[in-house]
Design a protein around this motif. Structure first.
Motif, mmCIF file in Angstrom:
data_model
loop_
_atom_site.group_PDB
_atom_site.id
_atom_site.type_symbol
_atom_site.label_atom_id
_atom_site.label_comp_id
_atom_site.label_asym_id
_atom_site.label_seq_id
_atom_site.Cartn_x
_atom_site.Cartn_y
_atom_site.Cartn_z
ATOM 1 N N ILE A 167 9.800 1.050 -15.754
ATOM 2 C CA ILE A 167 9.259 0.809 -14.391
ATOM 3 C C ILE A 167 9.288 1.755 -13.472
ATOM 4 C CG2 ILE A 167 8.163 -1.159 -13.217
ATOM 5 C CD1 ILE A 167 7.793 -1.974 -16.729
ATOM 6 N N PRO A 168 8.972 1.224 -12.924
ATOM 7 C CA PRO A 168 9.850 1.996 -10.751
ATOM 8 C C PRO A 168 10.425 0.117 -10.896
ATOM 9 C CG PRO A 168 7.913 2.552 -10.878
ATOM 10 C CD PRO A 168 7.714 2.555 -12.521
ATOM 11 N N GLY A 169 11.895 0.625 -10.089
ATOM 12 C CA GLY A 169 12.739 -0.809 -10.660
ATOM 13 C C GLY A 169 13.049 -0.952 -11.958
ATOM 14 N N GLY A 170 12.321 -0.465 -12.446
ATOM 15 C CA GLY A 170 13.571 -0.990 -14.078
ATOM 16 C C GLY A 170 14.101 -2.616 -14.170
ATOM 17 N N GLU A 171 15.154 -2.317 -14.879
ATOM 18 C CA GLU A 171 14.718 -3.597 -15.102
ATOM 19 C C GLU A 171 15.205 -5.072 -14.250
ATOM 20 O OE1 GLU A 171 15.075 -5.064 -18.256
ATOM 21 O OE2 GLU A 171 14.861 -3.629 -19.462
ATOM 22 N N LYS A 172 16.039 -4.500 -12.779
ATOM 23 C CA LYS A 172 16.110 -5.359 -12.379
ATOM 24 C C LYS A 172 14.826 -5.643 -10.972
ATOM 25 C CE LYS A 172 20.491 -3.284 -10.386
ATOM 26 N NZ LYS A 172 20.828 -2.783 -8.581
ATOM 27 N N LEU A 173 13.874 -4.632 -11.104
ATOM 28 C CA LEU A 173 12.298 -5.501 -10.995
ATOM 29 C C LEU A 173 11.562 -6.328 -12.310
ATOM 30 C CD1 LEU A 173 9.035 -3.470 -9.379
ATOM 31 C CD2 LEU A 173 9.073 -4.253 -11.629
ATOM 32 N N LEU A 174 11.648 -6.612 -13.092
ATOM 33 C CA LEU A 174 11.603 -6.814 -14.564
ATOM 34 C C LEU A 174 12.639 -8.690 -14.581
ATOM 35 C CD1 LEU A 174 10.865 -4.791 -17.637
ATOM 36 C CD2 LEU A 174 9.745 -5.912 -16.193
ATOM 37 N N GLU A 175 13.638 -8.076 -14.182
ATOM 38 C CA GLU A 175 14.199 -9.407 -14.373
ATOM 39 C C GLU A 175 14.183 -11.040 -13.067
ATOM 40 O OE1 GLU A 175 19.049 -9.509 -14.282
ATOM 41 O OE2 GLU A 175 18.034 -8.063 -16.019
ATOM 42 N N THR A 176 13.845 -9.988 -11.730
ATOM 43 C CA THR A 176 13.027 -10.574 -10.325
ATOM 44 C C THR A 176 11.859 -10.818 -10.762
ATOM 45 O OG1 THR A 176 14.779 -9.111 -9.040
ATOM 46 C CG2 THR A 176 12.708 -10.458 -8.209
ATOM 47 N N HIS A 208 5.779 -20.633 -7.477
ATOM 48 C CA HIS A 208 7.469 -19.583 -7.087
ATOM 49 C C HIS A 208 6.293 -18.427 -6.987
ATOM 50 C CE1 HIS A 208 9.967 -22.147 -9.720
ATOM 51 N NE2 HIS A 208 8.862 -22.128 -10.520
ATOM 52 N N LEU A 209 6.735 -17.335 -5.630
ATOM 53 C CA LEU A 209 7.141 -16.811 -5.014
ATOM 54 C C LEU A 209 7.670 -15.164 -5.422
ATOM 55 C CD1 LEU A 209 4.233 -14.251 -3.675
ATOM 56 C CD2 LEU A 209 5.504 -15.503 -1.418
ATOM 57 N N ARG A 210 7.588 -14.124 -6.251
ATOM 58 C CA ARG A 210 8.964 -13.153 -6.279
ATOM 59 C C ARG A 210 8.447 -12.043 -5.987
ATOM 60 N NH1 ARG A 210 8.885 -15.590 -12.428
ATOM 61 N NH2 ARG A 210 9.533 -17.796 -12.521
ATOM 62 N N VAL A 211 9.714 -11.271 -4.623
ATOM 63 C CA VAL A 211 9.654 -10.056 -4.195
ATOM 64 C C VAL A 211 10.435 -9.393 -4.443
ATOM 65 C CG1 VAL A 211 8.479 -9.171 -2.365
ATOM 66 C CG2 VAL A 211 7.916 -11.634 -2.831
ATOM 67 N N PHE A 212 10.204 -8.220 -5.174
ATOM 68 C CA PHE A 212 11.114 -6.812 -5.917
ATOM 69 C C PHE A 212 10.801 -5.503 -4.290
ATOM 70 C CE2 PHE A 212 12.787 -3.524 -7.307
ATOM 71 C CZ PHE A 212 14.619 -3.686 -8.016
ATOM 72 N N ASP A 213 11.927 -5.232 -4.019
ATOM 73 C CA ASP A 213 12.099 -4.048 -2.162
ATOM 74 C C ASP A 213 12.328 -2.589 -3.804
ATOM 75 O OD1 ASP A 213 12.008 -2.225 -1.026
ATOM 76 O OD2 ASP A 213 13.242 -3.818 0.549
ATOM 77 N N PRO A 225 1.139 -0.970 -0.450
ATOM 78 C CA PRO A 225 -0.128 0.169 -0.031
ATOM 79 C C PRO A 225 0.705 1.519 0.006
ATOM 80 C CG PRO A 225 -0.363 -0.869 2.223
ATOM 81 C CD PRO A 225 0.161 -2.526 0.602
ATOM 82 N N ASP A 226 2.130 1.376 1.198
ATOM 83 C CA ASP A 226 3.340 2.638 0.674
ATOM 84 C C ASP A 226 3.795 2.264 -0.566
ATOM 85 O OD1 ASP A 226 1.703 3.656 2.711
ATOM 86 O OD2 ASP A 226 2.666 2.463 4.311
ATOM 87 N N GLN A 227 4.098 1.075 -1.224
ATOM 88 C CA GLN A 227 4.639 0.933 -2.293
ATOM 89 C C GLN A 227 6.133 0.582 -2.351
ATOM 90 O OE1 GLN A 227 3.274 3.289 -6.460
ATOM 91 N NE2 GLN A 227 3.186 4.692 -5.204
ATOM 92 N N CYS A 228 6.034 -0.484 -1.574
ATOM 93 C CA CYS A 228 7.568 -0.568 -0.390
ATOM 94 C C CYS A 228 7.828 -1.728 -1.583
ATOM 95 C CB CYS A 228 7.418 -0.446 1.067
ATOM 96 S SG CYS A 228 7.093 0.595 1.879
ATOM 97 N N SER A 229 7.027 -2.578 -1.827
ATOM 98 C CA SER A 229 7.445 -3.303 -2.370
ATOM 99 C C SER A 229 6.509 -4.489 -3.542
ATOM 100 C CB SER A 229 8.046 -4.874 -1.063
ATOM 101 O OG SER A 229 6.595 -4.703 -0.952
ATOM 102 N N VAL A 230 6.744 -4.891 -4.834
ATOM 103 C CA VAL A 230 5.895 -6.011 -5.111
ATOM 104 C C VAL A 230 5.685 -6.870 -5.487
ATOM 105 C CG1 VAL A 230 4.518 -5.672 -7.963
ATOM 106 C CG2 VAL A 230 6.151 -3.681 -7.262
ATOM 107 N N ALA A 231 4.807 -7.793 -5.962
ATOM 108 C CA ALA A 231 4.919 -9.191 -5.279
ATOM 109 C C ALA A 231 4.224 -9.885 -6.282
ATOM 110 C CB ALA A 231 4.432 -10.138 -4.032
ATOM 111 N N VAL A 232 4.656 -10.940 -7.410
ATOM 112 C CA VAL A 232 4.193 -11.528 -8.502
ATOM 113 C C VAL A 232 4.099 -13.135 -7.677
ATOM 114 C CG1 VAL A 232 4.531 -12.573 -10.687
ATOM 115 C CG2 VAL A 232 4.910 -9.635 -10.335
ATOM 116 N N ALA A 233 3.206 -13.804 -8.297
ATOM 117 C CA ALA A 233 2.371 -15.420 -7.752
ATOM 118 C C ALA A 233 2.505 -15.400 -9.089
ATOM 119 C CB ALA A 233 1.878 -15.394 -7.098
#
Length: 416
Positions: free
Chosen positions: A356-365, A32-37, A20-28
């Motif tokens: 995108i917030p987090g860029g390529e690192k977020l997408l790779e994660t 697999h559960l993947r989380v990006f800070d 809710p505070d945009q601290c992290s994003v999770a994808v399942a």
């Protein structure tokens, strides 16, 4: 049932949730559960010290953050509900379910976690210490109907449960929920196919909130939960040009798969099975009406969203993908996109990967590192559509077959 059909049924769509505070994003996706800070700009390492199987071992069917962002819950086909602390990303408790889990919800104060199973039962777990060896208690039940969505109303007065049999039940959340919830406030009845998703609109004019629901009947509906009254219906597939006004033959191909509110509910983002993009609805709280504001298409890519999330004004997070894709060499497909500028004054824009917030690192994660072509994602969208149909659209049997099927029911066998 042949093995190929069974495999189709087990396909699970990719899911996304944003803090809710945009601290992290999770994808399942799959198990697999993947989380990006987003604050640290790096992938999160999950820690699971529970005595049960580490992490999930089968398709994850539900993920969500708590309203205050301190808790995160994941659950699914391995009959396990895991509660995570978002500060340490350690699993603080792991709860076993008797059946596969189809939906989860967290009370606003973070005291309780509720989950629903495919037999139509809703269970509740308190998060008071000690957290080890927690046993769920039954809260309420839909008789033998898969529960598709769970939501707490604003301020936690009600818990809402939607099911495959077109019903939305509004139940008063009791002071002592471990003893069960026995007082029904209302039923919201009007959908003609399974209810797929629920969300609340909050506004000063309506402190208790108005309910939004999406369905396999290709509509989004607006409800008063106190009375169960239907306030408005928006035929989103027809308005988006996917269906003719008198065309009912292919409704199941245009099921609403997810919806979420943006700008405190003034706008509603809607995902439909056959639409490469999203529909934005305008919600007039005073007039209690819904209308199509804009259709945002995603050009150049085969992207049919399977899940949406919007924790703040102006940004909508989306994911498409599937747990397994029969006949392809791409396990656990996932693709993440973000639409920015969603408000009354700006034109919505689908952000490029570098923006995108987090860029390529977020997408790779969140997506994984494998490059996947568009044809695979189109096949994934079709696989999800087939799986949803097999799971949620009730089978109709000829009258001559019904009696013989009744004799083979497991409960009849046990009584015999």
């Amino acid at each position: 049932m042949d093995s190929e059909t069974k495999k189709d049924i087990e396909v699970a769509p990719a899911l996304i949730a944003v803090h809710p505070d945009q601290c992290s994003v999770a994808v399942a996706v799959g198990h697999h559960l993947r989380v990006f800070d987003l604050l640290a700009g790096s992938a999160v390492s999950l820690t699971d010290d529970s005595d049960a199987s580490p992490f999930h071992t089968d398709n994850i069917r539900a993920i969500r953050f708590g309203a205050k962002g301190k808790l995160f819950v994941s659950a699914g086909d391995d009959k396990t509900v895991k509660v995570w602390s978002t500060q340490s990303w350690r699993c603080i408790t792991s709860v076993s379910s008797e059946k596969r889990v189809s939906a989860v919800a967290i009370s606003d104060d973070g005291t309780y976690v509720c989950f629903a199973d495919k037999f139509g039962l809703v269970w509740i777990v308190d998060l008071d210490p000690p957290l080890r060896d927690k046993k769920p208690a039954p809260l309420l039940s839909h008789y033998c109907s898969i529960i598709t969505s769970l939501e707490f109303s604003p301020h936690g007065r009600f818990i809402l449960s939607a099911d495959r049999d077109f019903k939305i039940r509004v139940t008063c959340f009791p002071k002592n929920p471990l003893n069960g919830a026995h007082q029904i406030q209302s039923f919201c009845l009007g959908h003609t196919e399974f209810v797929s998703c629920l969300a609340f609109v909050q506004a000063q004019e309506c402190p208790q909130g108005l309910l939004l629901s999406g369905s396999g009947d290709a509509t989004v509906r607006l409800w008063n939960v106190d009375s169960g009254a239907l306030l408005d219906t928006c035929e989103v597939a027809t308005k988006a040009g996917l269906l003719e006004s008198d065309d009912k033959a292919e409704e199941h191909d245009h099921a609403v798969t997810d919806l979420c509110t943006v700008l405190d509910g003034l706008l509603v983002a809607v995902a439909i099975q056959s639409l490469q993009g999203i529909i934005l609805l305008s919600c007039n709280v005073s007039a209690k009406t819904l209308s199509v504001a804009k259709v945002v298409s995603i050009a150049g890519e085969a992207f049919v969203p399977t899940c949406l999330a919007s924790p703040s004004a102006g940004k909508l997070w989306m994911v498409t993908g599937v747990s397994t894709l029969p006949g392809c060499n791409y396990p656990a497909l996932a693709r993440v996109k973000v639409i920015s500028g969603i408000d009354d004054e700006q034109e919505p824009v689908v952000m490029g990967d570098d923006g995108i917030p987090g860029g390529e690192k977020l997408l790779e994660t969140l997506q994984g590192t494998a490059s996947v072509d568009d044809n695979a994602f189109l096949a994934a969208a079709e696989a999800v559509k087939t799986a949803m149909g097999q799971l949620l659209i009730k089978k109709q049997y000829p009258s001559e077959n019904r009696e013989s099927r009744k004799k083979c029911r497991n409960d009849r066998k046990l009584k015999g």
